[in-house]
Design a protein around this motif. Structure first.
Motif, mmCIF file in Angstrom:
data_model
loop_
_atom_site.group_PDB
_atom_site.id
_atom_site.type_symbol
_atom_site.label_atom_id
_atom_site.label_comp_id
_atom_site.label_asym_id
_atom_site.label_seq_id
_atom_site.Cartn_x
_atom_site.Cartn_y
_atom_site.Cartn_z
ATOM 1 N N VAL A 9 -24.408 27.358 -4.665
ATOM 2 C CA VAL A 9 -24.330 25.935 -4.319
ATOM 3 C C VAL A 9 -22.861 25.541 -4.251
ATOM 4 O O VAL A 9 -22.133 25.662 -5.232
ATOM 5 N N GLY A 10 -22.434 25.073 -3.070
ATOM 6 C CA GLY A 10 -21.019 24.767 -2.833
ATOM 7 C C GLY A 10 -20.389 25.926 -2.081
ATOM 8 O O GLY A 10 -20.495 27.079 -2.521
ATOM 9 N N GLY A 12 -17.033 25.758 -0.896
ATOM 10 C CA GLY A 12 -15.608 25.418 -0.800
ATOM 11 C C GLY A 12 -14.771 26.669 -0.989
ATOM 12 O O GLY A 12 -15.225 27.793 -0.703
ATOM 13 N N MET A 14 -13.944 28.391 -3.649
ATOM 14 C CA MET A 14 -14.545 29.407 -4.514
ATOM 15 C C MET A 14 -15.927 29.823 -4.030
ATOM 16 O O MET A 14 -16.251 31.004 -3.992
ATOM 17 N N GLY A 15 -16.757 28.839 -3.669
ATOM 18 C CA GLY A 15 -18.132 29.136 -3.258
ATOM 19 C C GLY A 15 -18.159 30.091 -2.074
ATOM 20 O O GLY A 15 -18.930 31.063 -2.067
ATOM 21 N N ALA A 38 -19.369 20.357 5.927
ATOM 22 C CA ALA A 38 -18.937 21.199 4.803
ATOM 23 C C ALA A 38 -19.458 22.625 4.971
ATOM 24 O O ALA A 38 -18.770 23.601 4.648
ATOM 25 N N VAL A 91 -17.816 20.731 -6.762
ATOM 26 C CA VAL A 91 -16.606 20.085 -7.296
ATOM 27 C C VAL A 91 -16.645 19.975 -8.826
ATOM 28 O O VAL A 91 -17.724 19.886 -9.417
ATOM 29 N N LYS A 97 -22.372 17.962 -11.694
ATOM 30 C CA LYS A 97 -22.880 19.280 -12.080
ATOM 31 C C LYS A 97 -24.163 19.125 -12.916
ATOM 32 O O LYS A 97 -25.128 19.867 -12.732
ATOM 33 N N ASN A 117 -19.627 28.249 -12.011
ATOM 34 C CA ASN A 117 -18.280 28.795 -11.832
ATOM 35 C C ASN A 117 -17.205 27.844 -12.383
ATOM 36 O O ASN A 117 -16.019 28.011 -12.126
ATOM 37 N N THR A 118 -17.644 26.851 -13.154
ATOM 38 C CA THR A 118 -16.688 25.844 -13.646
ATOM 39 C C THR A 118 -15.495 26.456 -14.385
ATOM 40 O O THR A 118 -15.627 27.462 -15.081
ATOM 41 N N SER A 119 -14.333 25.774 -14.266
ATOM 42 C CA SER A 119 -13.145 26.207 -15.009
ATOM 43 C C SER A 119 -13.036 25.469 -16.336
ATOM 44 O O SER A 119 -12.341 25.919 -17.234
ATOM 45 N N HIS A 140 -17.292 32.684 -14.241
ATOM 46 C CA HIS A 140 -16.016 32.126 -13.768
ATOM 47 C C HIS A 140 -15.252 33.184 -12.978
ATOM 48 O O HIS A 140 -14.719 34.126 -13.543
ATOM 49 N N ASN A 143 -9.753 33.199 -7.627
ATOM 50 C CA ASN A 143 -9.462 33.047 -6.207
ATOM 51 C C ASN A 143 -8.362 34.015 -5.764
ATOM 52 O O ASN A 143 -7.326 34.075 -6.430
ATOM 53 N N VAL A 235 -2.972 27.913 -7.266
ATOM 54 C CA VAL A 235 -4.152 27.421 -7.997
ATOM 55 C C VAL A 235 -4.424 25.966 -7.607
ATOM 56 O O VAL A 235 -5.567 25.524 -7.504
HETATM 57 P P1 NAD Z 1 -13.721 22.886 -3.454
HETATM 58 O O1 NAD Z 1 -13.441 21.429 -3.473
HETATM 59 O O2 NAD Z 1 -12.948 23.782 -2.533
HETATM 60 O O3 NAD Z 1 -15.274 23.110 -3.124
HETATM 61 C C1 NAD Z 1 -16.309 22.377 -3.680
HETATM 62 C C2 NAD Z 1 -17.421 22.282 -2.648
HETATM 63 O O4 NAD Z 1 -18.592 21.801 -3.279
HETATM 64 C C3 NAD Z 1 -17.108 21.317 -1.496
HETATM 65 O O5 NAD Z 1 -17.197 22.035 -0.273
HETATM 66 C C4 NAD Z 1 -18.211 20.256 -1.602
HETATM 67 O O6 NAD Z 1 -18.670 19.793 -0.343
HETATM 68 C C5 NAD Z 1 -19.292 21.025 -2.335
HETATM 69 N N1 NAD Z 1 -20.293 20.221 -3.036
HETATM 70 C C6 NAD Z 1 -20.102 19.136 -3.804
HETATM 71 N N2 NAD Z 1 -21.301 18.708 -4.307
HETATM 72 C C7 NAD Z 1 -22.236 19.575 -3.850
HETATM 73 C C8 NAD Z 1 -23.643 19.696 -4.014
HETATM 74 N N3 NAD Z 1 -24.327 18.873 -4.784
HETATM 75 N N4 NAD Z 1 -24.266 20.721 -3.375
HETATM 76 C C9 NAD Z 1 -23.581 21.590 -2.608
HETATM 77 N N5 NAD Z 1 -22.241 21.532 -2.426
HETATM 78 C C10 NAD Z 1 -21.588 20.533 -3.045
HETATM 79 O O7 NAD Z 1 -13.586 23.374 -4.964
HETATM 80 P P2 NAD Z 1 -13.347 24.857 -5.529
HETATM 81 O O8 NAD Z 1 -11.892 25.069 -5.751
HETATM 82 O O9 NAD Z 1 -14.142 25.824 -4.708
HETATM 83 O O10 NAD Z 1 -13.994 24.716 -6.985
HETATM 84 C C11 NAD Z 1 -15.379 24.807 -7.185
HETATM 85 C C12 NAD Z 1 -15.644 25.123 -8.640
HETATM 86 O O11 NAD Z 1 -14.992 26.354 -8.976
HETATM 87 C C13 NAD Z 1 -15.098 24.083 -9.619
HETATM 88 O O12 NAD Z 1 -16.009 23.958 -10.684
HETATM 89 C C14 NAD Z 1 -13.775 24.697 -10.091
HETATM 90 O O13 NAD Z 1 -13.405 24.278 -11.371
HETATM 91 C C15 NAD Z 1 -14.149 26.161 -10.105
HETATM 92 N N6 NAD Z 1 -13.032 27.116 -9.991
HETATM 93 C C16 NAD Z 1 -11.988 26.885 -9.146
HETATM 94 C C17 NAD Z 1 -10.941 27.818 -9.046
HETATM 95 C C18 NAD Z 1 -9.785 27.624 -8.085
HETATM 96 O O14 NAD Z 1 -8.827 28.415 -8.125
HETATM 97 N N7 NAD Z 1 -9.827 26.636 -7.204
HETATM 98 C C19 NAD Z 1 -11.004 29.021 -9.790
HETATM 99 C C20 NAD Z 1 -12.113 29.228 -10.634
HETATM 100 C C21 NAD Z 1 -13.110 28.270 -10.722
#
Ligand code: NAD
Length: 286
Positions: A9-10, A12, A14-15, A38, A91, A97, A117-119, A140, A143, A235
């Protein structure tokens, strides 16, 4: 339970990486985003990442096509109904979440593991939003997910041994080294990394040395692939500030207190490489 069909789910930053690696490692993936725009963004990110893997000889064209064929893209959460495992990568927002975990709890079979995958969000809090806290854990990733070799598994207060064992096997099937952390803010990597990154920002703030020299000193002096300020740009300054604030809130230790310069840069929109400017300027490279 045998894990074959994985919901993500998601899609972005990371997803999309988790979707890619999971599909490349032979699992069937159902990828869910909030809307078509998205979803298209996630597909594009995944395709360009696979393009880079192809160029570098990490996968063949046939492997890429097979992996792409294993992914179903959807905006409908109901399409995750038959998944054997769901990984959440939306997000970083506790309320969103929790709502998602409650919805996944109603939707999926009771034995299905729900991983985040939350941080920085508490895994125990996510488990409490469901009727199956023993099946809720952290996974977790780092990237870029297909390149980085680690997954930190996080054990909530009520997570069962069986769930951790199943997730360990899943992490290993994704060719990741698995480490296990307790549910404390920052887990292992950010607990140790964030004070180091904040220290580098303080060094800039106090004019101790130039940005370039701080990076060069730490890179060549400690043998890491990039200096702390470059790493912060990768990051995301906003992401790091968010995590530091959560850690400070929990521990009340000045080690985790964000320096004013970091907050100012985030407020000014300098979020790092992803939006063109952080400690360095990436606008010409875009
Ligand atoms: P991001 O903003 O790039 O992506 C988040 C995505 O989630 C967006 O595309 C958004 O449209 C989508 N989204 C939001 N609500 C949703 C829902 N209900 N259903 C489906 N999609 C939904 O963020 P990211 O950097 O990919 O971070 C995502 C998670 O990973 C966060 O919890 C973050 O803490 C964690 N994380 C991030 C990193 C990093 O380096 N960026 C590393 C490890 C963990």
């Amino acid at each position: 339970m045998n894990i074959e069909r994985v919901g993500v789910v998601g899609a972005g930053l990371m997803g999309s990486g988790i979707i890619e690696q999971t599909a490349r490692c032979g699992f069937t993936v159902v990828a869910r985003e909030v809307d078509d725009r998205a979803l298209e963004g996630g597909k594009k990110r995944l395709q360009s990442s696979m393009g880079r893997a192809l160029e570098r000889g990490k996968i063949t064209g046939a492997e890429r096509d097979e992996a792409l064929g294993r992914i179903t893209w959807t905006t409908d959460l109901n399409d995750l109904r038959d998944c054997d495992l769901v990984v959440e990568a939306i997000v970083e927002n506790l309320e969103l979440k929790k709502q998602l975990f409650a919805a996944l709890d109603r939707l999926t079979r009771p034995e299905v593991i729900l991983a985040s995958n939350t941080s920085s969000v508490s895994i125990t809090a996510l488990g409490a939003a469901t009727s199956r806290p023993e099946k809720v854990a952290g996974a977790h990733f780092f990237n870029p997910v297909p390149v980085m070799g680690l997954v930190e598994l996080v054990r909530g207060l009520l997570t069962s041994d069986e769930t951790m064992d199943q997730l360990r096997r899943f992490g290993e099937a994704l060719n990741k080294k698995v480490v296990i952390a307790r549910d404390t803010p920052g887990f292992i990597v950010n607990l140790l990394l964030v004070p180091y990154l904040l220290g580098a920002v303080r060094a800039v703030e106090t004019n101790m040395a130039s940005v370039e020299d701080i990076d060069t000193a730490m890179k060549l002096g400690t043998g890491v692939p990039m200096g702390p300020l470059t790493l912060l740009d990768f990051v995301g300054l906003d992401t790091t500030l968010y995590i530091a604030d959560v850690m400070y809130e929990e521990f009340k230790d000045p080690m985790y207190a964000a320096p004013p310069l970091l907050r100012k840069m985030v407020n000014a929109g300098l979020h790092g490489k992803k939006n063109g400017r952080g400690f360095y300027d990436y606008r010409d490279a875009r």
